[in-house]
Design an enzyme around this catalytic site. Structure first.
Site, PDB file in Angstrom:
ATOM      1  N   ASP A   1      -4.390  -0.805   0.352  1.00  0.00           N
ATOM      2  CA  ASP A   1      -3.607  -0.601  -0.861  1.00  0.00           C
ATOM      3  C   ASP A   1      -4.404   0.041  -1.977  1.00  0.00           C
ATOM      4  O   ASP A   1      -5.589  -0.233  -2.163  1.00  0.00           O
ATOM      5  CB  ASP A   1      -3.044  -1.942  -1.338  1.00  0.00           C
TER       6      ASP A   1
ATOM      7  N   GLU B   1      10.759  -5.468   1.138  1.00  0.00           N
ATOM      8  CA  GLU B   1       9.427  -5.764   1.679  1.00  0.00           C
ATOM      9  C   GLU B   1       8.770  -6.690   0.671  1.00  0.00           C
ATOM     10  O   GLU B   1       8.471  -6.287  -0.442  1.00  0.00           O
ATOM     11  CB  GLU B   1       8.601  -4.489   1.834  1.00  0.00           C
TER      12      GLU B   1
END
Lengths: 275, 408
Positions: free
Chosen positions: A61, A50
């Protein structure tokens, strides 16, 4: 393109093991070091990469990936550069799938059609765009699918059964189960809940199911690998990058090996999980 | 209740997916999406429930102090020598700004949904104070995310929030201002979505927030319409309001959007100047993009990275604008203009001296823009400016600047 993803999952299934997905942010901590890490991830045991598209405002995040994104942007990271790094990676690796992961605005700014063209040519195998739920599928999911790029959908603990068909409808590549109700890297994966979560998804889809958000250790990776088709690790990897930097934030000779050693130990956890 | 069905109207948006033209939408992570849909369902039900609105209206009267006066600013009118200038006095609301109009509505909605824990972001601190206030009243737990830089420049509001029982989280990421506070509030909400309600302070965020906040703020324009008819026997000719996210402006403008003869100005913060890289004018200096759950005009670089806004006003220091404003800009219905830090400071001082009203820095931008046009407008022309907040919170930041400018 998508062939690389499905062949990888088939290969792992044939070996009776889950895949290990490794997240790094493109251009973190600098372009050359990031390219070196990317190039060596498969050799260290990553089955799938990824590759984070850095963004100024990564709202899903936690602190580790926020900092990683900031380092990448300071080093001159951009969407064009991210795609370029995949192109270079493809010169040496034709089999390991690379999925671009990030947020929509840089793609929207770049132009969806142009981005999809260039990503496909560069050898990108799929997209994970965190802030595009199925309600916005016209934006990128459907154009990407038409261009042959799988659009990997996130499913969360908050995604109720009644919503699953909508979430899965236009999904391709694999399903990314977000294991915690939260942002990346802030809580440990609840391994006892993952089995049921994966089973729930499997009841609705034939796509492989990967699990991420909260896997830090080989033991956690192994626990996930026993029940899912892929274990995905991100925050722990970019933390290893952060901890290897000198006082001025520059990569040192330990940076690449530190990441690869961590990946190696995670790969060991994943590969031994079902023995 | 806003009209929703007519054609040839600027008041029909958003569509059921939250779009105003190409703007708006729901660009959030899947973890949040089910909760956003819950809010939408609850809001849709409340919006058509007369009991919800009558309860809110009773708080308007008993608690907020509505209607706020429509005041003819006669000394400023005389000073400028042009149009008649009215202030819509939303700075007289309980807690000192328009923010409480929206907060009371959302807090009542949260209560309907059975949520007792509240999250908010704040820039100038006015929305944080309003949220802390409603939470005290309704016995709800309150957590406010505020950029660390704003915590410094709006200290009195931080103290007020703490006194009201709220927990203030200083946010140090990014530019440590409103954008980052909103990022952090969204992150926190992702982690707590099952239990918490997020009271967004402006007409931004994912659908239904832009519509919901607009509807709660529209009381400003609805009152203005009635009050102006009573005062002058006709509607105003020009409306002016400052814009950060744009909630006070949407509230004033919305009830007048379908009056084509009314000229409407939204005033963005030009910081050091639109031609510098230190401003907060997303329409004048930005382009469409996706942030904080919606598509709208954003300050961003060539790569689509969001850039830092700058304004002396913490409440306008945001690199985006509500999506309905972006649509009103593209349709040409509203004209988006700007005023610099310096011009706003001059207006701050002028309004204090001539009217005995210390304006917040935010509406000082609206007045600063007005100063450039009002003198040329005819004397029978009627201008309404939303005085959306009072300036007590700004004194610490403003006084040294005014001193240096020789305006004290």
């Amino acid at each position: 393109m998508s062939d690389r993803l499905s062949r990888m999952f088939a290969r792992c299934a044939a070996e009776n093991r889950a895949a290990l997905g490794i997240f790094i942010t493109a251009s973190d901590p600098d372009v050359d070091t990031s390219q070196a890490i990317l190039d060596h991830l498969p050799g260290a045991g990553a089955d799938m990469i990824e590759f984070g598209m850095p963004f100024s405002d990564p709202m899903a995040d936690g602190p580790a990936i926020q900092a990683s994104s900031q380092r990448a942007l300071r080093a001159g990271g951009s969407l064009a550069r991210t795609v370029g790094m995949v192109r270079r990676f493809r010169d040496r690796d034709g089999t390991t799938p690379v999925v671009l992961m990030g947020y929509y605005n840089p793609i929207y700014s770049y132009g969806v059609a142009r981005f999809l063209d260039e990503a496909a040519v560069a050898g990108v195998d799929g997209l994970i765009v965190v802030d595009l739920p199925p309600e916005e599928d016209e934006e990128l999911c459907l154009p990407a699918t038409r261009a042959g790029l799988p659009f990997v959908r996130l499913a969360a603990p908050t995604t109720r059964d009644s919503r699953l068909p909508a979430v899965l409808r236009n999904a391709s590549g694999f399903i990314y189960h977000v294991s915690i109700t939260g942002i990346t890297g802030t809580r440990a994966v609840p391994t006892d809940l993952v089995r049921d979560a994966v089973a729930r998804l499997k009841a609705h889809t034939d796509l492989p199911v990967g699990v991420g958000f909260g896997i830090r250790t080989p033991e956690q990776a192994a626990a996930v690998a026993r029940v899912a088709d892929a274990a995905i690790v991100g925050s722990a990897v970019v933390t290893a990058i952060a901890e290897s930097l000198d006082a001025d934030g520059r990569a040192g000779e330990r940076t690449v090996p530190a990441v690869l050693e961590l990946v190696g130990s995670l790969a060991g956890g994943v590969r031994d999980a079902r023995r | 209740m806003p009209a929703t069905a007519a054609t040839n109207t600027f008041r029909a948006g958003p569509d059921e997916d939250g779009h105003f033209g190409s703007f708006g939408g729901r660009y959030v992570a899947e973890t949040l999406m089910p909760l956003i849909l819950d809010v939408e369902a609850a809001w849709s039900q409340a919006r058509s429930d007369p009991d919800f609105w009558s309860e809110l209206r009773s708080y308007h009267v008993q608690y907020i102090g509505r209607p706020s006066p429509l005041y003819l600013a006669s000394r400023l009118t005389e000073h400028f020598g042009g149009a008649r200038l009215y202030f819509k006095r939303d700075e007289l609301n309980h807690t000192g700004a328009h923010k409480i109009n929206n907060v009371m509505g959302q807090a009542l909605l949260a209560r309907r949904m059975g949520k007792t824990r509240i999250i908010a972001e704040t820039g100038a601190g006015q929305h944080g104070v309003a949220t802390a206030t409603a939470c005290a009243l309704f016995d709800m737990e309150c957590e406010v995310f505020m950029g660390a830089e704003d915590v410094e420049r709006q200290r009195p509001n931080v103290d007020r929030m703490r006194l009201l029982g709220a927990k203030v989280h200083p946010v140090t990421s990014g530019s440590a201002t409103l954008k980052d506070a909103m990022n952090e509030a969204l992150r926190y909400w992702v982690s707590t979505a099952e239990t918490h309600f997020y009271i967004i302070g402006t007409v931004a965020g994912p659908h239904p927030y832009p519509q919901m906040v607009r509807d709660f703020q529209s009381v400003i324009g609805e009152e203005t319409r009635e009050q102006m008819l009573r005062a002058e026997g006709r509607l105003p000719d020009t409306l002016v309001a400052c814009i950060g996210g744009g909630s006070n402006a949407m509230g004033l403008f919305y009830p007048f959007l379908d009056e084509p003869e009314i000229t409407i100005y939204g005033v963005e913060a030009a910081g050091h100047g639109i031609d510098t890289d230190a401003h907060a004018a997303s329409i004048a200096g930005g382009r469409p993009g996706v942030l904080h759950g919606n598509r709208t005009y954003l300050l961003q670089d060539d790569d689509g990275q969001i850039t830092e806004a700058h304004s002396i006003s913490a409440g306008l220091d945001y690199p985006g604008i509500g999506p309905e404003h972006s649509w009103l800009h593209e349709t040409g219905r509203v004209q988006y203009v700007s005023a610099t830090d310096t011009a706003a400071l001059e207006a701050f001082a002028l309004c204090s001296r001539l009217e005995g009203i210390i304006p917040a820095l935010e509406p000082s931008h609206a007045l600063a823009f007005l100063a450039t046009i009002i003198g040329d407008l005819p004397k029978d022309h009627l201008v309404v400016m939303n005085m959306c907040g009072r300036g007590d919170k700004d004194l610490e930041a403003v006084l040294p600047r005014l001193d240096a400018m020789g305006l004290l």
